[in-house]
Enzyme design. Structure first.
Site, mmCIF file in Angstrom:
data_model
loop_
_atom_site.group_PDB
_atom_site.id
_atom_site.type_symbol
_atom_site.label_atom_id
_atom_site.label_comp_id
_atom_site.label_asym_id
_atom_site.label_seq_id
_atom_site.Cartn_x
_atom_site.Cartn_y
_atom_site.Cartn_z
ATOM 1 N N GLY A 14 31.946 -15.372 85.023
ATOM 2 C CA GLY A 14 32.009 -15.037 86.451
ATOM 3 C C GLY A 14 32.250 -16.204 87.391
ATOM 4 O O GLY A 14 31.934 -16.115 88.582
ATOM 5 N N ARG A 19 39.129 5.174 75.972
ATOM 6 C CA ARG A 19 39.538 4.302 77.089
ATOM 7 C C ARG A 19 39.710 5.115 78.363
ATOM 8 O O ARG A 19 39.406 4.663 79.457
ATOM 9 C CB ARG A 19 40.870 3.623 76.755
ATOM 10 C CG ARG A 19 40.729 2.500 75.770
ATOM 11 C CD ARG A 19 42.040 1.730 75.628
ATOM 12 N NE ARG A 19 41.907 0.756 74.563
ATOM 13 C CZ ARG A 19 41.326 -0.439 74.710
ATOM 14 N NH1 ARG A 19 40.864 -0.829 75.870
ATOM 15 N NH2 ARG A 19 41.229 -1.265 73.690
ATOM 16 N N MET A 27 37.659 -8.382 80.276
ATOM 17 C CA MET A 27 38.325 -8.420 78.982
ATOM 18 C C MET A 27 38.489 -7.038 78.368
ATOM 19 O O MET A 27 38.189 -6.826 77.195
ATOM 20 C CB MET A 27 37.562 -9.367 78.040
ATOM 21 C CG MET A 27 37.609 -10.813 78.501
ATOM 22 S SD MET A 27 39.275 -11.334 79.000
ATOM 23 C CE MET A 27 39.238 -13.067 78.606
ATOM 24 N N ASN A 37 44.993 -9.444 88.871
ATOM 25 C CA ASN A 37 44.370 -10.112 87.729
ATOM 26 C C ASN A 37 44.637 -11.599 87.836
ATOM 27 O O ASN A 37 45.638 -12.015 88.427
ATOM 28 C CB ASN A 37 45.009 -9.569 86.435
ATOM 29 C CG ASN A 37 44.429 -10.214 85.183
ATOM 30 O OD1 ASN A 37 43.209 -10.381 85.057
ATOM 31 N ND2 ASN A 37 45.292 -10.595 84.251
ATOM 32 N N HIS A 46 45.139 -14.902 85.250
ATOM 33 C CA HIS A 46 45.361 -15.225 83.840
ATOM 34 C C HIS A 46 45.569 -16.732 83.716
ATOM 35 O O HIS A 46 46.270 -17.327 84.541
ATOM 36 C CB HIS A 46 46.586 -14.464 83.319
ATOM 37 C CG HIS A 46 46.849 -14.745 81.872
ATOM 38 N ND1 HIS A 46 46.072 -14.187 80.869
ATOM 39 C CD2 HIS A 46 47.751 -15.552 81.271
ATOM 40 C CE1 HIS A 46 46.516 -14.644 79.697
ATOM 41 N NE2 HIS A 46 47.523 -15.462 79.921
ATOM 42 N N ASP A 52 48.885 -8.542 80.849
ATOM 43 C CA ASP A 52 49.205 -9.791 81.547
ATOM 44 C C ASP A 52 50.642 -9.802 82.088
ATOM 45 O O ASP A 52 51.356 -10.807 81.983
ATOM 46 C CB ASP A 52 48.947 -11.006 80.632
ATOM 47 C CG ASP A 52 47.482 -11.121 80.244
ATOM 48 O OD1 ASP A 52 46.621 -10.799 81.072
ATOM 49 O OD2 ASP A 52 47.187 -11.526 79.104
ATOM 50 N N GLU A 57 42.425 -22.259 88.911
ATOM 51 C CA GLU A 57 42.152 -20.828 89.156
ATOM 52 C C GLU A 57 41.287 -20.657 90.392
ATOM 53 O O GLU A 57 41.479 -19.730 91.188
ATOM 54 C CB GLU A 57 41.424 -20.212 87.949
ATOM 55 C CG GLU A 57 42.266 -20.132 86.694
ATOM 56 C CD GLU A 57 41.525 -19.419 85.558
ATOM 57 O OE1 GLU A 57 40.904 -18.369 85.805
ATOM 58 O OE2 GLU A 57 41.574 -19.926 84.414
HETATM 59 C C1 GAR Z 1 39.367 -17.144 83.325
HETATM 60 O O1 GAR Z 1 39.913 -18.327 82.784
HETATM 61 C C2 GAR Z 1 40.459 -16.086 83.467
HETATM 62 O O2 GAR Z 1 41.704 -16.623 83.823
HETATM 63 C C3 GAR Z 1 40.487 -15.513 82.081
HETATM 64 O O3 GAR Z 1 39.125 -15.414 81.714
HETATM 65 C C4 GAR Z 1 38.414 -16.469 82.338
HETATM 66 C C5 GAR Z 1 37.217 -15.889 83.049
HETATM 67 O O4 GAR Z 1 36.409 -16.897 83.561
HETATM 68 N N1 GAR Z 1 41.140 -14.239 82.038
HETATM 69 C C6 GAR Z 1 41.958 -13.838 81.063
HETATM 70 O O5 GAR Z 1 42.181 -14.505 80.067
HETATM 71 C C7 GAR Z 1 42.601 -12.472 81.276
HETATM 72 N N2 GAR Z 1 43.717 -12.280 80.407
HETATM 73 P P1 GAR Z 1 35.279 -16.566 84.621
HETATM 74 O O6 GAR Z 1 34.469 -15.401 84.047
HETATM 75 O O7 GAR Z 1 34.458 -17.826 84.707
HETATM 76 O O8 GAR Z 1 35.940 -16.206 85.918
#
Ligand code: GAR
Length: 217
Positions: A14, A67, A92, A109, A111, A147, A176
């Site tokens: 998070g 789903r 996820m 989203n 990524h 994605d 990010e």
């Molecule tokens: C982040 O790096 C995000 O880009 C990735 O999961 C991580 C979550 O981190 N998402 C993916 O890979 C989606 N395909 P966080 O829970 O600390 O925000």
């Protein structure tokens, strides 16, 4: 102008949720987080929502036999909270085409790669194996294929000599944390338009971003 009502969907740590909460705390920010949904009860990020006094819902995918049923529960929770925009932040779960269609251009989203390069998992190890000089992150509207979808914001970071996947992931994560609040602000300001599966940013400053070169010399 009324603020955009946002839900953030998480599965784990998070940290992106945390920076979105911080961004929304500024009085002039054009969006507010009304709901955080976790697909797992042990998602660490739920604590940030609780601290900020944001409503949370835990919708464990294991409780649903399909789903479709899981995604219908998500939509019901989002509709109850009158959500305008759904932000996936380390969520996820693959969403069904019906869910993606229901929230078309209102579902974003983040990524950890410069899409369309390296969709899916293990992005940093794959970027290292490919020998790319830059990687980064992408905030995009979600389409049914994993994605994929119109790109709103990307941030590039260099791959440095000796990087391992963990070091690269940390550098990308810092990017990010810049890119997601920026994308949310642009959407909240009504400056993001999807045209022909590409995003136009209204009022973008063309001169603001110089090109990057890696390696330097
Ligand atoms: C982040 O790096 C995000 O880009 C990735 O999961 C991580 C979550 O981190 N998402 C993916 O890979 C989606 N395909 P966080 O829970 O600390 O925000």
């Amino acid at each position: 102008m009324a603020k955009l009502k946002v839900a953030v969907l998480i599965s784990g740590r998070g940290s992106n949720l945390q920076v979105l909460i911080a961004a929304c705390a500024a009085p002039a920010f054009p969006a507010e987080i009304k709901l955080v949904i976790a697909s797992r009860a042990d998602a660490a990020g739920l604590a940030y929502a609780a601290e900020a006094g944001i409503a949370t819902a835990i919708i464990p995918h294991r409780d649903y036999r399909s789903r479709e049923a899981f995604d219908a529960a998500l939509t019901a929770a989002l509709e109850r909270a009158s959500i305008d925009l759904v932000c996936l932040a380390g969520f996820m779960r693959l969403l069904t085409p019906a869910f993606v269609a229901r929230w078309r251009d209102r579902l974003v989203n983040i990524h950890p790669s410069l899409l369309p390069a390296f969709p899916g998992l293990d992005t940093h190890a794959r970027a290292l194996a490919a020998g790319v000089r830059f990687t980064g992150c992408t905030v995009h509207f979600v389409r049914a294929e994993m994605d994929s979808g119109p790109i709103i914001v990307q941030a590039a970071v260099p791959v440095l000599p000796g990087d391992d996947a963990e070091q690269l992931a940390a550098r990308v994560l810092a990017a990010e944390h810049q890119a997601y609040p920026l994308a949310l602000r642009l959407i909240g300001e009504g400056r993001v338009r999807v045209a022909g599966e590409r995003v136009e940013i209204i009022g973008a400053d063309r001169a603001a971003f110089p090109s990057l070169l890696n390696p330097s010399g």
